[in-house]
Design a protein around this motif. Structure first.
Motif, PDB file in Angstrom:
ATOM      1  N   ILE A  17       0.558  -1.620  -0.262  1.00 16.10           N
ATOM      2  CA  ILE A  17       0.168   0.318   0.035  1.00 16.10           C
ATOM      3  C   ILE A  17       0.459   1.642  -0.286  1.00 16.10           C
ATOM      4  CG2 ILE A  17      -1.546   1.422   1.743  1.00 16.10           C
ATOM      5  CD1 ILE A  17      -2.782  -1.272   2.523  1.00 16.10           C
ATOM      6  N   CYS A  18       1.311   1.878   0.786  1.00 17.89           N
ATOM      7  CA  CYS A  18       2.837   2.101   1.077  1.00 17.89           C
ATOM      8  C   CYS A  18       3.668   2.591  -0.387  1.00 17.89           C
ATOM      9  CB  CYS A  18       3.494   1.970   1.865  1.00 17.89           C
ATOM     10  SG  CYS A  18       2.846   2.229   3.686  1.00 17.89           S
ATOM     11  N   GLU A  19       4.149   1.632  -0.831  1.00 20.22           N
ATOM     12  CA  GLU A  19       4.483   1.926  -2.071  1.00 20.22           C
ATOM     13  C   GLU A  19       4.074   2.199  -3.320  1.00 20.22           C
ATOM     14  OE1 GLU A  19       6.827  -2.118  -2.539  1.00 20.22           O
ATOM     15  OE2 GLU A  19       7.832  -2.209  -1.107  1.00 20.22           O
ATOM     16  N   ASN A  20       2.524   0.784  -3.307  1.00 22.85           N
ATOM     17  CA  ASN A  20       1.634   1.922  -4.829  1.00 22.85           C
ATOM     18  C   ASN A  20       1.336   3.756  -3.915  1.00 22.85           C
ATOM     19  OD1 ASN A  20       1.265  -0.212  -5.418  1.00 22.85           O
ATOM     20  ND2 ASN A  20      -0.337  -0.662  -4.807  1.00 22.85           N
ATOM     21  N   GLU A  21       1.868   4.137  -3.169  1.00 22.65           N
ATOM     22  CA  GLU A  21       1.579   5.797  -2.743  1.00 22.65           C
ATOM     23  C   GLU A  21       2.807   6.006  -2.195  1.00 22.65           C
ATOM     24  OE1 GLU A  21      -0.129   5.546   1.212  1.00 22.65           O
ATOM     25  OE2 GLU A  21      -2.509   5.276   0.286  1.00 22.65           O
ATOM     26  N   GLY A  22       3.573   5.987  -3.512  1.00 20.62           N
ATOM     27  CA  GLY A  22       5.070   6.377  -3.913  1.00 20.62           C
ATOM     28  C   GLY A  22       5.927   6.601  -2.172  1.00 20.62           C
ATOM     29  N   GLY A  23       5.563   5.369  -1.036  1.00 17.17           N
ATOM     30  CA  GLY A  23       5.999   5.807  -0.109  1.00 17.17           C
ATOM     31  C   GLY A  23       6.593   4.071   0.325  1.00 17.17           C
ATOM     32  N   GLU A  24       7.002   3.954   1.697  1.00 17.04           N
ATOM     33  CA  GLU A  24       7.427   3.458   1.927  1.00 17.04           C
ATOM     34  C   GLU A  24       6.971   2.950   3.353  1.00 17.04           C
ATOM     35  OE1 GLU A  24      11.977   3.093   3.594  1.00 17.04           O
ATOM     36  OE2 GLU A  24      11.680   4.041   1.911  1.00 17.04           O
ATOM     37  N   LEU A  25       6.778   1.975   4.230  1.00 17.37           N
ATOM     38  CA  LEU A  25       6.600   1.319   5.620  1.00 17.37           C
ATOM     39  C   LEU A  25       7.746   1.964   6.245  1.00 17.37           C
ATOM     40  CD1 LEU A  25       3.618   0.164   6.830  1.00 17.37           C
ATOM     41  CD2 LEU A  25       5.176  -1.780   6.914  1.00 17.37           C
ATOM     42  N   MET A  26       7.403   2.681   7.205  1.00 15.27           N
ATOM     43  CA  MET A  26       7.790   3.561   8.519  1.00 15.27           C
ATOM     44  C   MET A  26       8.421   2.147   9.013  1.00 15.27           C
ATOM     45  SD  MET A  26       7.327   6.258  11.033  1.00 15.27           S
ATOM     46  CE  MET A  26       7.783   7.307  10.590  1.00 15.27           C
ATOM     47  N   LYS A  27       9.694   1.600   9.751  1.00 11.68           N
ATOM     48  CA  LYS A  27      10.222   1.535  10.925  1.00 11.68           C
ATOM     49  C   LYS A  27      10.072   2.132  12.044  1.00 11.68           C
ATOM     50  CE  LYS A  27      13.661  -1.806  11.224  1.00 11.68           C
ATOM     51  NZ  LYS A  27      14.628  -2.432  10.858  1.00 11.68           N
ATOM     52  N   ILE A  28      10.092   2.121  12.567  1.00 11.39           N
ATOM     53  CA  ILE A  28       9.916   2.327  14.598  1.00 11.39           C
ATOM     54  C   ILE A  28      11.056   1.036  14.791  1.00 11.39           C
ATOM     55  CG2 ILE A  28       8.465   3.019  16.717  1.00 11.39           C
ATOM     56  CD1 ILE A  28       7.203   3.858  13.847  1.00 11.39           C
ATOM     57  N   ASP A  29      12.096   1.916  14.783  1.00 14.80           N
ATOM     58  CA  ASP A  29      13.375   1.859  15.570  1.00 14.80           C
ATOM     59  C   ASP A  29      13.838   2.209  15.944  1.00 14.80           C
ATOM     60  OD1 ASP A  29      14.098   3.154  13.809  1.00 14.80           O
ATOM     61  OD2 ASP A  29      15.092   2.790  12.279  1.00 14.80           O
ATOM     62  N   SER A  30      12.957   3.807  17.380  1.00 12.33           N
ATOM     63  CA  SER A  30      13.995   4.221  18.259  1.00 12.33           C
ATOM     64  C   SER A  30      12.537   4.631  18.897  1.00 12.33           C
ATOM     65  CB  SER A  30      14.370   5.260  17.439  1.00 12.33           C
ATOM     66  OG  SER A  30      14.040   6.162  17.085  1.00 12.33           O
ATOM     67  N   GLU A  31      12.917   4.639  20.505  1.00 11.85           N
ATOM     68  CA  GLU A  31      11.840   5.048  21.623  1.00 11.85           C
ATOM     69  C   GLU A  31      11.429   6.101  20.701  1.00 11.85           C
ATOM     70  OE1 GLU A  31       9.794   5.295  24.557  1.00 11.85           O
ATOM     71  OE2 GLU A  31      10.693   3.770  23.890  1.00 11.85           O
ATOM     72  N   LYS A  32      12.522   7.613  20.498  1.00  7.44           N
ATOM     73  CA  LYS A  32      12.320   8.807  20.070  1.00  7.44           C
ATOM     74  C   LYS A  32      11.219   8.795  18.463  1.00  7.44           C
ATOM     75  CE  LYS A  32      14.405  12.951  17.975  1.00  7.44           C
ATOM     76  NZ  LYS A  32      14.764  14.170  17.771  1.00  7.44           N
ATOM     77  N   LYS A  33      11.223   7.813  17.746  1.00  6.48           N
ATOM     78  CA  LYS A  33      10.175   8.038  16.906  1.00  6.48           C
ATOM     79  C   LYS A  33       8.744   6.887  17.085  1.00  6.48           C
ATOM     80  CE  LYS A  33      12.180   7.263  12.609  1.00  6.48           C
ATOM     81  NZ  LYS A  33      12.850   5.854  11.416  1.00  6.48           N
ATOM     82  N   GLN A  34       8.429   6.060  18.429  1.00  9.44           N
ATOM     83  CA  GLN A  34       7.478   5.309  19.639  1.00  9.44           C
ATOM     84  C   GLN A  34       7.040   7.055  19.833  1.00  9.44           C
ATOM     85  OE1 GLN A  34       6.164   3.037  19.283  1.00  9.44           O
ATOM     86  NE2 GLN A  34       4.921   3.542  20.076  1.00  9.44           N
ATOM     87  N   GLN A  35       7.684   7.143  20.609  1.00  9.06           N
ATOM     88  CA  GLN A  35       7.070   8.435  20.831  1.00  9.06           C
ATOM     89  C   GLN A  35       6.483   9.494  20.185  1.00  9.06           C
ATOM     90  OE1 GLN A  35       6.469   8.382  24.526  1.00  9.06           O
ATOM     91  NE2 GLN A  35       5.233   9.992  24.016  1.00  9.06           N
ATOM     92  N   HIS A  36       7.318   9.881  19.531  1.00  2.66           N
ATOM     93  CA  HIS A  36       6.268  10.966  18.293  1.00  2.66           C
ATOM     94  C   HIS A  36       5.299  10.667  17.727  1.00  2.66           C
ATOM     95  CE1 HIS A  36       6.313  14.202  15.263  1.00  2.66           C
ATOM     96  NE2 HIS A  36       6.109  12.997  14.181  1.00  2.66           N
ATOM     97  N   ILE A  37       5.503   9.307  17.601  1.00  5.44           N
ATOM     98  CA  ILE A  37       3.835   8.097  16.609  1.00  5.44           C
ATOM     99  C   ILE A  37       2.744   8.218  18.157  1.00  5.44           C
ATOM    100  CG2 ILE A  37       2.860   6.158  15.714  1.00  5.44           C
ATOM    101  CD1 ILE A  37       5.407   8.178  13.621  1.00  5.44           C
ATOM    102  N   ALA A  38       3.376   7.780  18.916  1.00  8.43           N
ATOM    103  CA  ALA A  38       2.296   7.669  20.123  1.00  8.43           C
ATOM    104  C   ALA A  38       1.428   8.921  19.975  1.00  8.43           C
ATOM    105  CB  ALA A  38       2.728   6.917  21.340  1.00  8.43           C
ATOM    106  N   ASP A  39       3.086  10.618  20.375  1.00  9.98           N
ATOM    107  CA  ASP A  39       1.937  11.801  20.888  1.00  9.98           C
ATOM    108  C   ASP A  39       0.594  12.265  19.556  1.00  9.98           C
ATOM    109  OD1 ASP A  39       3.592  11.970  22.922  1.00  9.98           O
ATOM    110  OD2 ASP A  39       5.367  13.437  22.868  1.00  9.98           O
TER     111      ASP A  39
END
Length: 105
Positions: free
Chosen positions: A80-102
């Protein structure tokens, strides 16, 4: 202002409060529930707005949330992400996890 992802604006007072986190819906816990304050999610020109993407100045990337569908696998979401011209985000850090949660509130 460069790190702002959303803001509150009070036209009568001619004041704005910028925050470095974006929320899909107006957050109720940020103390700006007084009448006259409007909430705005700041969208960036680098992201396709019509597709629902939001730019994160923290991670220098556009992203979009898809509702969870238990019948879809990781590979399905990746497609789905590739079809929209993107890629699936990998949550690979606490900072990313907190940002998404916020962002999701």
């Amino acid at each position: 202002m460069d790190e702002s992802m959303s803001m509150f604006y009070n036209g009568a007072a001619q004041k704005c409060i910028c925050i470095n986190t974006g929320y899909i819906e107006r957050p109720s816990a940020l103390g700006q529930s007084v009448a006259g304050w409007n909430y705005y999610l700041i969208l960036d020109e680098r992201c396709p707005r019509e597709s629902g993407y939001v730019y994160s100045k923290i991670f220098h990337s556009c992203y979009k949330f898809h509702k969870k569908n238990s019948s879809l696998s990781y590979d399905d979401y990746s497609t789905i992400c590739e079809n929209e011209g993107g890629e699936l985000m990998k949550i690979d850090s606490e900072k990313k996890q907190q940002h998404i949660a916020d962002f999701l509130g």
